[in-house]
Design a protein around this motif. Structure first.
Motif, mmCIF file in Angstrom:
data_model
loop_
_atom_site.group_PDB
_atom_site.id
_atom_site.type_symbol
_atom_site.label_atom_id
_atom_site.label_comp_id
_atom_site.label_asym_id
_atom_site.label_seq_id
_atom_site.Cartn_x
_atom_site.Cartn_y
_atom_site.Cartn_z
ATOM 1 N N ASP A 118 -1.857 14.698 4.282
ATOM 2 C CA ASP A 118 -1.979 15.363 2.988
ATOM 3 C C ASP A 118 -2.508 16.787 3.106
ATOM 4 O OD1 ASP A 118 -4.553 14.689 3.605
ATOM 5 O OD2 ASP A 118 -4.988 13.682 1.710
ATOM 6 N N ILE B 129 3.079 7.617 -5.330
ATOM 7 C CA ILE B 129 2.169 8.726 -5.061
ATOM 8 C C ILE B 129 2.984 9.987 -4.837
ATOM 9 C CG2 ILE B 129 0.263 7.332 -4.160
ATOM 10 C CD1 ILE B 129 1.164 8.068 -1.316
ATOM 11 N N SER C 253 0.831 -1.197 0.000
ATOM 12 C CA SER C 253 0.000 0.000 0.000
ATOM 13 C C SER C 253 0.865 1.245 0.000
ATOM 14 C CB SER C 253 -0.917 0.016 1.234
ATOM 15 O OG SER C 253 -0.132 0.129 2.407
ATOM 16 N N LEU C 254 0.278 2.328 -0.427
ATOM 17 C CA LEU C 254 0.866 3.662 -0.346
ATOM 18 C C LEU C 254 -0.209 4.568 0.201
ATOM 19 C CD1 LEU C 254 2.702 3.844 -3.775
ATOM 20 C CD2 LEU C 254 3.784 3.892 -1.531
ATOM 21 N N TYR C 255 0.166 5.494 1.062
ATOM 22 C CA TYR C 255 -0.848 6.353 1.659
ATOM 23 C C TYR C 255 -0.224 7.656 2.129
ATOM 24 C CZ TYR C 255 1.233 4.024 5.709
ATOM 25 O OH TYR C 255 2.120 3.518 6.623
ATOM 26 N N PHE C 256 -1.080 8.642 2.325
ATOM 27 C CA PHE C 256 -0.648 9.923 2.859
ATOM 28 C C PHE C 256 -0.800 9.925 4.367
ATOM 29 C CE2 PHE C 256 0.456 12.108 -0.843
ATOM 30 C CZ PHE C 256 -0.408 11.719 -1.850
ATOM 31 N N VAL C 257 0.252 10.328 5.051
ATOM 32 C CA VAL C 257 0.229 10.447 6.497
ATOM 33 C C VAL C 257 -0.411 11.776 6.873
ATOM 34 C CG1 VAL C 257 1.686 10.535 8.563
ATOM 35 C CG2 VAL C 257 2.307 9.042 6.660
ATOM 36 N N SER D 227 2.889 13.929 -3.076
ATOM 37 C CA SER D 227 2.205 14.819 -2.143
ATOM 38 C C SER D 227 1.802 16.106 -2.861
ATOM 39 C CB SER D 227 3.125 15.166 -0.967
ATOM 40 O OG SER D 227 4.129 16.091 -1.367
ATOM 41 N N GLY E 131 4.361 3.954 3.067
ATOM 42 C CA GLY E 131 3.846 2.764 2.408
ATOM 43 C C GLY E 131 4.216 1.500 3.135
ATOM 44 N N SER E 132 3.602 0.416 2.685
ATOM 45 C CA SER E 132 3.902 -0.905 3.207
ATOM 46 C C SER E 132 4.012 -1.848 2.010
ATOM 47 C CB SER E 132 2.787 -1.370 4.138
ATOM 48 O OG SER E 132 3.041 -2.680 4.580
ATOM 49 N N ALA F 37 4.000 11.163 3.125
ATOM 50 C CA ALA F 37 3.528 9.907 2.540
ATOM 51 C C ALA F 37 4.333 8.743 3.101
ATOM 52 C CB ALA F 37 3.661 9.955 1.022
#
Length: 119
Positions: free
Chosen positions: A25, A107, A19-23, A109, A46-47, A44
């Motif tokens: 944004d 991704i 996964s990728l995600y924003f901590v 930011s 990820g895992s 941003a």
């Protein structure tokens, strides 16, 4: 005999749990004192762990400038304290963004305005 498999039917181990995600944004502006400096974490993650990189808003890679600007291995951007005569708008008053990339993709930011003030 050589057998080929249809790649669409194969499962790759890196596809499981990626996964990728924003901590954060919502980070849009960072104002800091020239006498203190600033540390800006990449918003941003990820895992598995994502490779984090910083760029100028123009898309240009940024580079370390000894005792002025450094990107740490953990993806944190650091601008060191500086004297008023050392102000450089290219470094101390500019838009930056960060990317996170791993097996899940990449991704970007939003732009983050980093601006030094006197202090």
């Amino acid at each position: 005999m050589i057998m080929t498999l249809d790649p669409s039917t194969q499962t790759r181990p890196e596809d499981v749990g990626t996964s990728l995600y924003f901590v954060n944004d919502s980070l849009q502006q960072v104002t800091f004192s020239s006498s203190v400096g600033v540390v800006v974490p990449c918003p941003a993650a990820g895992s598995p762990s994502a490779a984090l990189r910083w760029y100028l808003a123009t898309g240009d890679d940024i580079y370390d400038v000894p005792h002025i600007r450094h990107v740490h291995a953990n993806g944190t951007l650091q601008l060191y304290p500086f004297s008023p005569s050392a102000f450089n708008s290219f470094i101390h008053d500019n838009d930056y963004f960060c990317t996170a990339e791993n097996a899940a993709g990449k991704i970007r930011s939003p732009n983050i305005r980093v601006k030094a003030g006197k202090g």
